[in-house]
Scaffold this active site. Structure first.
Site, PDB file in Angstrom:
ATOM      1  N   THR A  37      10.505   2.782  -0.911  1.00 65.07           N
ATOM      2  CA  THR A  37       8.974   2.579  -0.838  1.00 65.07           C
ATOM      3  C   THR A  37       8.353   2.763   0.222  1.00 65.07           C
ATOM      4  O   THR A  37       9.010   2.362   1.296  1.00 65.07           O
ATOM      5  CB  THR A  37       8.675   1.401  -1.685  1.00 65.07           C
ATOM      6  OG1 THR A  37       7.300   1.037  -1.525  1.00 65.07           O
ATOM      7  CG2 THR A  37       9.455   0.156  -1.048  1.00 65.07           C
ATOM      8  N   TYR A  75       8.781  -7.704  -1.044  1.00 64.49           N
ATOM      9  CA  TYR A  75       9.281  -6.642  -1.728  1.00 64.49           C
ATOM     10  C   TYR A  75       9.554  -5.483  -0.673  1.00 64.49           C
ATOM     11  O   TYR A  75      10.868  -4.952  -1.035  1.00 64.49           O
ATOM     12  CB  TYR A  75       8.175  -6.139  -2.466  1.00 64.49           C
ATOM     13  CG  TYR A  75       8.386  -4.812  -3.079  1.00 64.49           C
ATOM     14  CD1 TYR A  75       9.259  -4.443  -4.009  1.00 64.49           C
ATOM     15  CD2 TYR A  75       7.372  -3.584  -2.834  1.00 64.49           C
ATOM     16  CE1 TYR A  75       9.394  -3.108  -4.340  1.00 64.49           C
ATOM     17  CE2 TYR A  75       7.624  -2.256  -3.046  1.00 64.49           C
ATOM     18  CZ  TYR A  75       8.610  -1.924  -3.857  1.00 64.49           C
ATOM     19  OH  TYR A  75       8.775  -0.700  -4.558  1.00 64.49           O
TER      20      TYR A  75
END
Ligand code: UDP
Length: 337
Positions: free
Chosen positions: A118, A143
């Site tokens: 990501t 995250y």
């Protein structure tokens, strides 16, 4: 029949589109998913094994039962906001998940891995220009931290055990399968485009624009939206890459162009025939003003380019899916829609 690829998280949004792309390329996807966020109806191109991605024995057995030759690892937790409140879950699933996948691969002599990473690994960029893979990696939420830890664990395994891996750092995955077979169906939905479509079509949940005081042209956040089918194709190409850098390469997947939140709202209004109801609220914690990819490395190394990521196609396919979706919380539209 072609080679078998294990797809963890293959019942999810990007995973299911990737299974379709694998099948179109003559490969056989075996999906491994706990169905906590995925949909069994989205598994259409091979078998589904229901299991926890941290269960290394189950993973190893699945790899040997199906004679798997490569792995695409999507399974994990993906919500930035929730990761701030439940970092324990993010470290557990995202880091132990990678450890389990690597261990099962070593047990089975499977050497090729594609990892779902990501843009959150970059944190808040210092400048406003497009991000390249050589930029500083400094996540600002659990995250992003857990995904970067996964990348580093994989790189170390490549160097030590002769594995080959590609980490694909997604920018904003969006749109839906152009054939209408698959789409985005998160519950709860937190992403801008499906929320804007819902606000336009039903008005059931008014949209909040998270901040209009950013240093951008219209004051709203700018993101790089990339069509999920373009992302899916990149995974298939990455499976065939001869890696350098001790077997591990990371690359950005984005279009290289930014679209602001207000531009998204405008485009969704056009596609739906009526504008989404929205109000302007506070900034969301951890939102950088601009996140745009420099996708040059992926374009060169994978001979890949976004083919259907013009913003109109992204919005049109997302709206078509919303009006005719086949799984995941189907809601009835009011008569006027
Ligand atoms: N956003 C917004 N309202 C919402 C959801 C998102 O204004 O209800 C904004 C968010 O601040 C970000 C952009 O839309 O700038 C894309 O957010 P999304 O959650 O879709 O993806 P992310 O960039 O967090 O991966």
């Amino acid at each position: 029949m072609g080679d078998t690829i294990l797809v963890t998280g293959g019942a999810g949004y990007i995973g299911s589109h990737t299974c379709k792309a694998l099948a179109q390329a003559g490969l056989e996807p075996v999906v491994y998913d706990d169905l906590s966020n995925g949909h069994a109806q989205a598994v259409k191109w091979g078998p589904l094994v229901q299991g926890d991605v941290r269960d290394r024995e189950r993973l190893a057995r699945t790899m040997s039962d199906h004679k798997v030759v490569g792995v695409i690892h999507f399974a994990g937790l993906i919500e930035v906001g929730r990761s701030m409140h439940r970092p324990d879950l993010y470290w557990d699933h995202n880091v132990n998940g990678v450890a389990a996948v690597l261990s099962a691969m070593r047990d089975n002599g499977v050497a090729r891995l594609i990892f779902s990473s990501t843009a959150a690994v970059y944190g808040t960029p210092a400048g406003l220009s497009a991000l390249s893979e050589t930029d500083v990696l400094n996540p600002i939420n659990p995250y992003g931290d857990s995904k970067l830890a996964g990348e580093r664990m994989i790189a170390a395994n490549c160097a030590a055990f002769g594995m080959e891996a590609v980490a694909l750092r997604y920018f904003n995955a969006s749109g839906a399968d152009p054939d209408g077979e698959l789409g985005e169906a998160h519950d709860p939905e937190t992403h801008l485009i499906p929320l804007a479509i819902e606000a336009a079509l039903t008005g059931s949940r008014p949209l909040t624009v998270f901040g209009r005081d950013f240093p951008t042209d219209d004051g709203s956040c700018v993101r790089d939206y990339i069509h999920v089918a373009d992302l899916a194709r990149a995974h298939v190409l990455a499976l065939g890459l001869s890696t350098v850098d001790q077997g591990f390469e990371a690359m950005n997947l984005g279009r290289g162009q930014g679209t602001s939140v207000l531009e998204v709202i405008e485009a969704v209004g056009q596609a739906c025939g009526r504008p989404p109801v929205y109000s302007v609220g506070d900034r969301r914690a951890g939102d950088p003003p601009i996140l745009v990819a420099d996708p040059a490395r992926a374009m060169k190394r994978l001979t890949w380019k976004p083919e259907i990521s013009d913003f109109q196609t992204i919005v049109d396919t997302a709206v078509a899916w919303r009006l005719n979706r086949r799984f995941g919380g189907i809601t009835t539209l009011p008569a006027a829609a």
